[in-house]
Design an enzyme around this catalytic site. Structure first.
Site, PDB file in Angstrom:
ATOM      1  CB  ALA A 278      -9.063  66.886  28.331  1.00  0.00           C
TER       2      ALA A 278
ATOM      3  N   GLY B 268      -7.828  65.312  33.437  1.00  0.00           N
ATOM      4  CA  GLY B 268      -6.726  66.327  33.235  1.00  0.00           C
ATOM      5  C   GLY B 268      -6.616  67.332  34.457  1.00  0.00           C
TER       6      GLY B 268
ATOM      7  CD  GLU C   7      -8.276  60.824  32.470  1.00  0.00           C
ATOM      8  OE1 GLU C   7      -8.823  60.180  33.328  1.00  0.00           O
ATOM      9  OE2 GLU C   7      -7.457  61.762  32.620  1.00  0.00           O
TER      10      GLU C   7
ATOM     11  CD  GLU D  79      -3.629  63.462  33.396  1.00  0.00           C
ATOM     12  OE1 GLU D  79      -4.591  64.147  32.719  1.00  0.00           O
ATOM     13  OE2 GLU D  79      -3.039  62.637  33.048  1.00  0.00           O
TER      14      GLU D  79
HETATM   15  N1  DAK Z   1     -15.588  68.971  29.030  1.00  0.00           N
HETATM   16  C1  DAK Z   1     -16.269  69.756  28.647  1.00  0.00           C
HETATM   17  N2  DAK Z   1     -17.342  70.140  29.346  1.00  0.00           N
HETATM   18  C2  DAK Z   1     -17.625  69.676  30.517  1.00  0.00           C
HETATM   19  C3  DAK Z   1     -16.614  68.894  31.273  1.00  0.00           C
HETATM   20  C4  DAK Z   1     -15.443  68.512  30.549  1.00  0.00           C
HETATM   21  N3  DAK Z   1     -14.734  67.629  30.878  1.00  0.00           N
HETATM   22  N4  DAK Z   1     -17.216  68.805  32.519  1.00  0.00           N
HETATM   23  C5  DAK Z   1     -18.267  69.340  32.639  1.00  0.00           C
HETATM   24  N5  DAK Z   1     -18.591  70.025  31.570  1.00  0.00           N
HETATM   25  C6  DAK Z   1     -19.573  70.836  31.230  1.00  0.00           C
HETATM   26  C7  DAK Z   1     -21.006  70.128  30.923  1.00  0.00           C
HETATM   27  O1  DAK Z   1     -21.120  69.592  29.617  1.00  0.00           O
HETATM   28  C8  DAK Z   1     -22.073  71.025  31.270  1.00  0.00           C
HETATM   29  O2  DAK Z   1     -22.140  72.007  30.013  1.00  0.00           O
HETATM   30  P1  DAK Z   1     -23.607  72.278  29.443  1.00  0.00           P
HETATM   31  O3  DAK Z   1     -24.271  70.986  29.180  1.00  0.00           O
HETATM   32  O4  DAK Z   1     -24.264  73.169  30.472  1.00  0.00           O
HETATM   33  O5  DAK Z   1     -23.171  73.008  28.203  1.00  0.00           O
HETATM   34  C9  DAK Z   1     -21.299  71.881  32.228  1.00  0.00           C
HETATM   35  O6  DAK Z   1     -19.980  71.692  32.287  1.00  0.00           O
HETATM   36  C10 DAK Z   1     -22.075  71.498  33.836  1.00  0.00           C
HETATM   37  O7  DAK Z   1     -21.710  70.324  33.872  1.00  0.00           O
HETATM   38  P2  DAK Z   1     -22.952  69.059  34.243  1.00  0.00           P
HETATM   39  O8  DAK Z   1     -24.342  69.664  33.979  1.00  0.00           O
HETATM   40  O9  DAK Z   1     -22.549  67.739  33.617  1.00  0.00           O
HETATM   41  O10 DAK Z   1     -22.756  69.201  35.767  1.00  0.00           O
HETATM   42  P3  DAK Z   1     -23.152  67.946  36.793  1.00  0.00           P
HETATM   43  O11 DAK Z   1     -23.226  68.602  38.127  1.00  0.00           O
HETATM   44  O12 DAK Z   1     -24.342  67.340  36.446  1.00  0.00           O
HETATM   45  O13 DAK Z   1     -21.986  66.799  36.864  1.00  0.00           O
HETATM   46  C11 DAK Z   1     -19.703  65.984  36.486  1.00  0.00           C
HETATM   47  C12 DAK Z   1     -20.577  67.198  36.962  1.00  0.00           C
HETATM   48  C13 DAK Z   1     -18.207  66.538  36.625  1.00  0.00           C
HETATM   49  C14 DAK Z   1     -19.941  64.769  37.087  1.00  0.00           C
HETATM   50  C15 DAK Z   1     -20.023  65.862  34.807  1.00  0.00           C
HETATM   51  O14 DAK Z   1     -19.815  67.464  34.317  1.00  0.00           O
HETATM   52  C16 DAK Z   1     -19.007  65.188  34.125  1.00  0.00           C
HETATM   53  O15 DAK Z   1     -18.730  63.804  34.421  1.00  0.00           O
HETATM   54  N6  DAK Z   1     -18.011  65.706  33.382  1.00  0.00           N
HETATM   55  C17 DAK Z   1     -16.902  64.880  32.825  1.00  0.00           C
HETATM   56  C18 DAK Z   1     -15.755  64.537  33.524  1.00  0.00           C
HETATM   57  C19 DAK Z   1     -14.958  63.862  32.690  1.00  0.00           C
HETATM   58  O16 DAK Z   1     -15.042  62.781  32.214  1.00  0.00           O
HETATM   59  N7  DAK Z   1     -13.607  64.559  32.705  1.00  0.00           N
HETATM   60  C20 DAK Z   1     -12.326  63.797  32.271  1.00  0.00           C
HETATM   61  C21 DAK Z   1     -12.461  64.317  30.854  1.00  0.00           C
HETATM   62  S1  DAK Z   1     -11.167  63.446  29.880  1.00  0.00           S
HETATM   63  C22 DAK Z   1      -4.481  62.282  27.030  1.00  0.00           C
HETATM   64  C23 DAK Z   1      -4.152  63.345  27.273  1.00  0.00           C
HETATM   65  C24 DAK Z   1      -5.209  63.920  28.447  1.00  0.00           C
HETATM   66  C25 DAK Z   1      -6.385  63.416  28.499  1.00  0.00           C
HETATM   67  C26 DAK Z   1      -6.573  62.084  28.085  1.00  0.00           C
HETATM   68  C27 DAK Z   1      -5.535  61.470  27.342  1.00  0.00           C
HETATM   69  N8  DAK Z   1      -3.403  61.851  26.023  1.00  0.00           N
HETATM   70  C28 DAK Z   1      -2.151  62.527  25.859  1.00  0.00           C
HETATM   71  C29 DAK Z   1      -3.873  60.474  25.211  1.00  0.00           C
HETATM   72  C30 DAK Z   1      -7.333  63.849  29.466  1.00  0.00           C
HETATM   73  C31 DAK Z   1      -8.791  63.400  29.474  1.00  0.00           C
HETATM   74  C32 DAK Z   1      -9.670  64.055  30.334  1.00  0.00           C
HETATM   75  O17 DAK Z   1      -9.580  64.764  31.055  1.00  0.00           O
END
Ligand code: DAK
Length: 260
Positions: A66, A111, A134, A114
């Protein structure tokens, strides 16, 4: 028509849907999940489509989850709406009458994991990093991830992945059943297409019935699932496709299925 998703029929009866926000590693923002919703509701399964493939744009990510930047600013009501749309998307993908293959190319997080779980089959490239980060953000997977992963993997592994937020490799994911096959990154689309072609040549009605029977059977007790299997199997027998399949076999020719 859409900005963050791309769709094309890449081969006869095989569709390819791409999440297209490469710069944000295909993170699912509200616009993307809304576009997906419109696409799924208005264009799927499509007249002749037999298999849908879902992947992410670029070589780095399937979907990195997400959109954290957007989620951080959401009110509770906005978040609820965002989650409702995503739930609807993933439920509809799971219940589509045609098989859906996830071509998991790189990061499949939160997400994104998922989304892959809502698909019927997951083929991963060897650079995959997959998991549920998450809890590192103070959330837990709520787009079907707790339930769908528990249907594939041991509950202890599900809890370990969710509680630790660890990303695991493709090989590890294969070992625990989170993905079904691992191939070299440059062979991913060939492998997925070859499986899609095989599926698209088989009886579409039989596949739709099998998918429904398997999915519904997961929610039933043993004898209920076997009763359903019997009922669906007999209905499937009573079809033109079954007649065509058996006739073609006996006539030593390729069957021409029509989905009826
Ligand atoms: N959201 C927004 N931007 C993202 C992103 C994300 N999930 N993942 C990557 N990006 C963006 C980065 O911010 C960066 O943008 P700029 O800074 O260049 O503007 C660009 O993509 C490139 O990423 P990185 O520079 O970070 O690239 P790296 O190779 O260094 O790292 C990485 C890749 C995948 C390890 C890292 O980007 C990372 O950790 N990303 C976040 C992954 C993450 O935490 N994903 C889970 C998101 S939470 C719910 C329903 C749904 C959910 C929860 C609850 N309920 C109903 C309660 C779902 C939640 C999620 O999915």
């Amino acid at each position: 028509m859409f900005e963050h998703i791309l769709y094309e029929e890449i081969k006869d009866r095989i569709g390819l849907l791409k999440i297209n926000r490469e710069k944000a590693l295909n993170a699912l923002n509200l616009q993307t999940v809304s576009e997906l919703n419109k696409f799924i509701n208005e264009q799927l399964p499509g007249e002749n489509l037999r298999v849908l493939i879902i992947t992410g744009s670029g070589s780095k990510a399937f979907v990195a989850g997400a959109d954290i930047k957007q989620m951080k600013e959401m009110s509770k009501e906005e978040f609820h709406n965002y989650c409702n749309v995503s739930h609807d998307n993933f439920n509809k993908i799971q219940n589509l009458k045609i098989p859906v293959i996830a071509a998991v190319n790189g990061y499949a997080l939160g997400g994104g994991c998922e989304l892959a779980l809502a698909c019927d089959i997951r083929i991963a490239s060897d650079n995959v990093k997959i998991g549920f980060p998450e809890t590192k953000l103070g959330l837990f997977p709520c787009w079907g991830g707790t339930k769908r992963s528990s249907m594939l993997m041991g509950i202890g592994k599900v809890k370990e992945l969710i509680f630790t937020g660890d990303m695991i490799s493709a090989e590890e994911a294969l070992k625990i059943g989170l993905v079904d096959k691992v191939v070299k990154q440059d062979e991913l689309m060939d492998e997925v297409l070859s499986m899609a072609e095989k599926i698209s040549n088989n009886g579409p009605l039989a596949i739709a019935y099998a998918k429904e029977t398997i999915n519904k059977g997961q929610e039933m007790n043993h004898s209920g699932a076997l009763d359903l299997e019997l009922k669906m199997g007999v209905e499937c027998f009573d079809s033109l496709d079954r007649l065509e399949g058996m006739t073609a076999y006996l006539e030593k020719r390729t069957a021409e299925f029509i989905g009826k």
